[in-house]
Enzyme design. Structure first.
Site, PDB file in Angstrom:
ATOM      1  CD  GLU B  49      68.097  53.307  29.424  1.00  0.00           C
ATOM      2  OE1 GLU B  49      68.686  52.349  28.869  1.00  0.00           O
ATOM      3  OE2 GLU B  49      67.297  54.045  28.812  1.00  0.00           O
ATOM      4  CG  PHE B 111      55.570  54.329  22.683  1.00  0.00           C
ATOM      5  CD1 PHE B 111      56.088  53.216  22.019  1.00  0.00           C
ATOM      6  CD2 PHE B 111      56.380  55.429  22.874  1.00  0.00           C
ATOM      7  CE1 PHE B 111      57.391  53.226  21.545  1.00  0.00           C
ATOM      8  CE2 PHE B 111      57.690  55.445  22.398  1.00  0.00           C
ATOM      9  CZ  PHE B 111      58.194  54.338  21.726  1.00  0.00           C
ATOM     10  CD  GLN B 112      60.055  54.599  25.021  1.00  0.00           C
ATOM     11  OE1 GLN B 112      60.045  55.724  25.503  1.00  0.00           O
ATOM     12  NE2 GLN B 112      61.129  54.100  24.426  1.00  0.00           N
ATOM     13  CE  LYS B 161      55.683  63.534  27.870  1.00  0.00           C
ATOM     14  NZ  LYS B 161      56.289  63.019  26.679  1.00  0.00           N
ATOM     15  CG  MET B 476      82.993  30.804  38.614  1.00  0.00           C
ATOM     16  SD  MET B 476      84.407  30.199  39.554  1.00  0.00           S
ATOM     17  CE  MET B 476      84.847  31.639  40.518  1.00  0.00           C
TER      18      MET B 476
END
Lengths: 165, 565
Positions: B49, B111-112, B161, B476
């Site tokens: 993502e 969940f999620q 959803k 760096m």
């Protein structure tokens, strides 16, 4: 220096999250914040007490808050002739022996006793913060169990509402 | 027309003239992806993502259009966070659409489930949680409006959803009604007169341009202004590309790794006109020592940027598309010559600084110097490529050594400094500009932070050129450890078994390697001419520092230069 800001916001879910999120992210020093519904159902009014170093810092607070999409308007009431009030409920220890002393104090402050039982009583006071501070100081001698304060709210004197300022 | 919530989203995207989305499917967005399938709406599947959000960002930076990405609930959304913050810091118009668990499951640690609105509140211009399908068209309309107007920025739309599966008689609103949002365009014209007067009075003026000029597309206006006045001009990292680097008045980048001339000019100038800049700490170093003798003029669209970091004597709040043409017009109306606008003495001093200490490398000629790599690509592409970087030494070398000539030609994570930004951002740029040369300069550290997107490059046949400036250290970090931490190189070596050529090949990208200086030009030429995607692994010495460098807390004229000062 302390300032009082009136913030008119959309009455929508998530608005307070956005405001509190901004305040914490930008590390603004907020003394008090009080929110409630207004004469318009779709508007919430928030009074913010802010302590800043100088006018530049205040400008930042106002400009950053103004950037929030749900903030409709911000009015700085500090320099406007306005009435500022806070409500406090103070639960204090009280027994037979000292209850009458307490009643005297409450009267002097033009406060109200709103609950009494054998061991305690609850005092209600509205006024400017300094007045509430003063009452709390006096009541401390009796033993304060808990204090609830709303944070200040403010409204300007005269006919012009904040939304038209 | 009656349709599913998921189809409403697609219809809204069409109404907003979105031509592609980047994303990754998952449980909460299955219906949305089903709608993508049915409508054949263009979508690029990234491999993470984070890749999707950076690709949408790269797409937006290269074109000026609003980038769009999709992700599922929970980890899908949280994986977007770095990319959203990156876009927020650099004012990039982006709409991130995430799925959320079903309405009845919200707040139950389902969940999620993650509170993506709560998480992204400090890093978005605005965000929405949509729980009712009736709100969806309005929210979509507002989100795009907010993302691209005023000071652009990312907007998150978190959609439950259930909303994707619900049915609505779709109608897209014609306008938005946001009581608390006005995208300011014009400001106070009288203040532009004050700017012109201040410029007339100034003896040592300097113009400082930033990302706002890129965003507003006003580089031509800046060029006009410089051609009329001859005032020296410098840029922030985000402003690179706005001024052709061959213009004699151009001093390059200012700040921590700015040029000697730009940093000296900042300290000595008596007027500094910041245009579309936010006076970031990498530019100013200690604010109290920044342009100490100067009257500061600040042009910006965002009133909250003015007086945030540097106190401005003159504030011009408004869109640069309003203020800059007006400024040019008013400057042109005066009868001053170029020599009168910027005194000859001052322009001579500045040019002398430029001649005296140009950018250079501490490495001997003959080895592969990082600057040579960038200069060669600059020569080969003639400033006509989209240059993308990751974050670190290679980013600064690119900023210093590439000859930028066009606005929106340099895509880099300036504000947030996100390692791993480059590859997916380059994908976004290349997809929208398929015929343009897109070159990514990355490091051996940065490339690994999103190397999975090599698969996206290969699968889409993107002719991207990836140049890994491989010095086998986190350059760096290594440099700071060398300069400020007694050469204690704590965990900054990447020496190991990673073979970038094989990595590229495994993902379907051609790989080339440069180990000998004499091969450098030939291999770079070959890579740029190849049709498909190529990764070039360029082995570099590990101890080259990015210089000049203003040590943290130092004043801009206290630079560490080659050989030391």
């Amino acid at each position: 220096m302390k300032y009082t800001l009136t913030v008119l916001v959309e009455n929508r879910p998530g608005v307070l999250t956005h405001i509190s999120g901004l305040i914490s992210r930008r590390a603004f020093n907020i003394e008090s914040i009080a929110a409630g519904p207004t004469e318009e159902t779709d508007t919430t009014r928030i009074t913010i007490g802010v302590e800043v170093e100088d006018e530049f810092e205040l400008e930042q607070v106002v400009n950053q808050l103004s950037k929030l999409i749900n903030v409709i308007k911000i009015v700085n009431l500090t320099y406007v002739d306005s009435i500022q009030r806070e409500l406090a409920l103070i639960k204090v220890r009280a027994n037979k022996a000292n209850r009458s002393d307490l009643v005297d104090i409450v009267e002097i402050f033009r406060a109200k006793i709103v609950d009494v039982n054998r061991e305690t009583l609850v005092v209600e006071l509205s006024g400017e913060e300094s007045k509430i501070d003063a009452l709390c100081e006096v009541l401390a001698d009796f033993g304060i169990i808990e204090i609830v304060r709303t944070g200040r709210i403010a409204v300007s004197r005269g006919p012009v509402p904040a939304k038209e300022m | 027309m009656r349709m599913l919530g998921a189809e409403v989203v697609i219809e809204c995207l069409k109404k907003e003239e979105v031509d592609i989305v980047f994303g990754y499917p998952g449980g909460a967005v299955l219906t949305l992806y089903d709608a993508l399938f049915k409508t054949k709406f263009p979508h690029i599947l990234t491999r993470h993502e984070q890749g999707a959000v950076h690709a949408a960002d790269g797409y937006a930076r290269a074109t000026g259009k609003t980038g769009v990405c999709f992700a599922t609930s929970g980890p899908g959304g949280t994986n977007l966070v770095t990319g959203i913050a990156t876009a927020y810091m650099d004012s990039i118009p982006l709409v991130a659409i995430t799925g959320q668990v079903g309405v009845s499951l919200i707040g139950k640690d389902s969940f999620q489930e993650a509170d993506i609105c709560g998480i992204t509140t400090p890093i978005t211009k605005h965000n929405y949680l949509v729980k009712k399908i009736q709100d969806l068209p309005r929210v979509m309309k507002e989100a795009f409006y907010i993302a691209r107007t005023g000071r652009p920025g990312p907007v998150v739309i978190d959609i439950s959803k259930d909303v994707f599966n619900d049915i609505l008689d779709f109608e897209y609103p014609n306008s938005v009604c946001l009581r608390g949002y006005r995208s300011t365009f014009s400001g106070d014209s009288a203040k532009i007169d004050s700017v012109v007067e201040a410029l007339e009075k100034a003896e040592k003026p300097v113009i400082f341009v930033g990302g706002g000029v890129n965003i507003s597309g006003m580089s031509e206006e800046i060029r006009k202004l410089i051609q009329m006045t001859g005032i020296p001009v410098m840029s922030s990292l985000m402003g690179l590309g706005c001024i052709p680097s061959d213009l004699p008045e151009q001093l390059g980048m200012v700040g921590m790794h700015g040029t000697y001339a730009a940093n000296m000019a900042t300290i000595d100038c008596d007027l500094l006109m910041g245009i579309g800049v936010r006076f970031d700490d990498r530019v100013t170093s200690l604010v109290k020592n920044f342009a100490p003798k100067a009257t500061i003029i600040h042009f910006d669209i965002d009133p909250a940027e003015v007086n945030k970091n540097v106190r401005a004597d003159l504030k011009i709040v408004g869109d640069l598309r309003w203020s800059l043409p007006l400024l040019c017009e008013k400057v042109a109306g005066r009868s001053l010559t170029k020599e009168q606008w910027a005194s000859l003495e001052w322009t001579d001093i500045v040019q002398e600084w430029k001649r005296e200490k140009p950018l250079s490398s501490s490495l001997p000629k003959g080895g592969i110097r990082p600057q040579d790599v960038i200069e060669k690509v600059s020569e080969l592409t003639q400033g006509d490529a989209i240059i993308v970087t990751d974050v670190g030494q290679h980013q600064m070398w690119t900023a210093q050594s590439y000859n930028f000539n066009k606005q929106r030609s340099f895509l880099t994570s300036g504000g947030l400094g996100t390692m791993g930004y480059g590859l997916p951002a380059a994908i976004g740029a290349q997809i929208t500009l398929p015929d343009k040369a897109v070159v990514l300069f990355t490091g051996d550290g940065s490339i690994m932070m999103n190397c999975q997107e090599l698969a996206t490059v290969a699968d889409n046949g993107l002719p991207l050129k990836i140049i890994v400036m491989n010095n086998q250290v986190l350059g760096m970090v290594n440099q700071w450890q060398r300069m400020f931490y007694g050469q204690r190189y704590s965990h900054s070596s990447t020496k190991g078994c990673t073979d970038f050529v094989k990595l590229a090949e495994a993902m379907g990208v051609a790989g080339l390697r440069v180990t000998k200086p004499e091969d450098l030009n030939m291999i770079l030429e070959k890579a740029l001419q190849m049709e498909g995607p190529v990764l070039v692994d360029v082995l570099l010495p590990e101890t080259e520092d990015v210089l000049p460098m203003v040590p943290p807390g130092g004043r801009l004229d206290q630079m560490v230069l080659r050989g030391g000062i």
